[in-house]
Design a protein around this motif. Structure first.
Motif, short mmCIF file in Angstrom:
data_model
loop_
_atom_site.label_atom_id
_atom_site.label_comp_id
_atom_site.label_asym_id
_atom_site.label_seq_id
_atom_site.Cartn_x
_atom_site.Cartn_y
_atom_site.Cartn_z
N ASN A 1 -32.57 -3.15 9.20
CA ASN A 1 -32.23 -1.75 8.98
C ASN A 1 -33.47 -0.90 9.24
OD1 ASN A 1 -31.88 0.83 7.63
ND2 ASN A 1 -30.18 -0.07 6.50
N ASN B 1 -26.88 0.28 3.48
CA ASN B 1 -28.01 0.07 2.58
C ASN B 1 -27.55 -0.13 1.13
OD1 ASN B 1 -27.69 2.69 1.36
ND2 ASN B 1 -28.74 3.59 3.12
N VAL C 1 -29.58 9.13 7.23
CA VAL C 1 -28.17 8.96 6.89
C VAL C 1 -27.41 10.18 7.40
CG1 VAL C 1 -26.51 8.75 4.98
CG2 VAL C 1 -28.70 7.51 4.89
N ASN D 1 -27.54 3.74 7.40
CA ASN D 1 -28.67 4.24 8.19
C ASN D 1 -28.33 4.20 9.67
OD1 ASN D 1 -30.14 2.72 5.60
ND2 ASN D 1 -30.99 4.73 6.14
#
Length: 390
Positions: free
Chosen positions: A252, A237, A257, A243
């Motif tokens: 995404n 990201n 995370v 992610n």
């Protein structure tokens, strides 16, 4: 500095860091505790932890054996026992995802794996013998491939390296069969996620550095191809953290995370840099590490995952994977901030996350969560081992 695979153990041991609270003796104590959970009849750390976690337990002790002659002697029975018996294990398991994209693995009830059970009325998957360390999940296969590469690094026995090569070929069959490219998480084709794809890259890069000639070129080609896809996939990201995976339309998904997703790619990029002599991979790895440390540590610099204190049987393994792979980067391209991070986390584990029986628990800053198990213990042990070589 890279630890040479052929260096005398006395020389390797001389690389062990000094001047902080956690010692090699503490790591040896942790090894003794971990082996109390080792099941000699299966070659696994089951039922204390699960199938893929056992691969990580094997990697943890191989990494310690590489720097400690005493542990190398003590583990000589583990490698052949696990290699022979774990392939005969009858595995009934299925992975699900929580709304936070935390993997949650269920195992079939049996004398050797009573926990965690499938929920009532769950449609049970078939039992499967794990011959060749293969199952229905490509990330599990990647963990086992890395484990046998780590054992090869200790023993020099090509049987273990060939096992990793065979696992890689099974993973490679999935390449570019998804709508998004890369590989699937699972053989049921339900999800394209970061961890399976990172492990595919990581295994390829590790194998490139342990082969010569055509083999080196073959695995390097795979590693570079996979990195080019992963880097363009959108899973990294704008903050340079990763992610959990992709949506069905290949975007995404904004999933949590997790620390292990930051760690595996760092190890893979570092190995890829070594195989290709391309230093840009190291620069990218450091961006990811710095972003992860900023995002995933508390005010005292101690690593945490968002699932704590309820990480199940899977999330309990994550942080050790990050520490282990940061060690790989630190040995290749040292930074004082990475040394300090590893030492600080290892010290915190030993002083605040250890019970009266020297079992290491989930929350590295404390308090101790009981009971500990082979997953929490081996994960914390990864940080201790990493701190000793930086």
């Amino acid at each position: 500095m890279w630890l040479s695979l052929t260096a005398p153990l006395s020389l390797i041991a001389s690389f062990i860091s000094t001047g902080h609270a956690v010692s090699l003796q503490n790591a040896e104590t942790s090894f003794d505790v971990l082996q109390q959970w080792y099941n000699h009849s299966t070659g696994l750390w089951i039922p204390s932890t699960g199938w893929w976690n056992s691969a990580n337990c094997l990697t943890t002790i191989a990494d310690l054996a590489l720097i400690d002659p005493k542990i190398r002697a003590s583990t000589s029975y583990v490698w052949p026992t696990t290699w022979t018996k774990a392939q005969l294990y009858n595995l009934q398991m299925q992975k699900t995802l929580t709304p936070q994209h935390l993997p949650w693995t269920y195992y079939g009830p049996s004398p050797s794996q009573p926990w965690p059970h499938f929920p009532p009325s769950w449609p049970l998957p078939p039992w499967r013998q794990t011959n060749g360390f293969l199952n229905d999940y490509y990330d599990d296969e990647g963990w086992w491939a890395l484990a046998w590469i780590a054992v090869y690094d200790v023993t020099g026995d090509r049987q273990y390296l060939e096992t990793a090569e065979n696992i890689f070929e099974d993973m490679a069959k999935s390449y570019n069969t998804t709508p998004c490219g890369g590989i699937w998480w699972d053989k049921a084709h339900t999800y394209v996620n970061a961890i399976a794809n990172e492990l595919f890259l990581d295994v390829a890069a590790h194998l490139a550095n342990r082969g010569g000639g055509g083999k080196r070129r073959y695995y390097l080609g795979w590693g570079e191809r996979q990195w080019n896809w992963f880097n363009a996939s959108g899973m990294i990201n704008s903050n340079y953290t990763i992610n959990d995976g992709l949506t069905t339309d290949c975007k995404n998904n904004g999933g949590t995370v997790w620390s292990y997703n930051q760690g595996v790619i760092v190890g893979g990029l570092t190995e890829l840099s070594r195989a290709s002599s391309n230093k840009s991979y190291i620069a990218t790895a450091k961006k990811i590490v710095d972003a992860a440390i900023t995002s995933l540590t508390n005010v005292n610099g101690i690593l945490h995952d968002a699932c704590e204190p309820d990480c199940g049987a899977d999330g309990s393994q994550f942080k050790g994977v990050f520490a282990r792979n940061l060690q790989i980067l630190q040995q290749a391209s040292p930074e004082t901030r990475y040394r300090d991070f590893l030492v600080k986390n290892a010290n915190s584990i030993w002083t605040s996350d250890r019970d009266a029986n020297n079992q290491l628990s989930l929350i590295w800053s404390g308090p101790v969560e009981v009971p500990a198990n082979a997953s929490t213990h081996s994960s914390a042990m990864d940080a201790i081992v990493a701190s000793l070589t930086v």
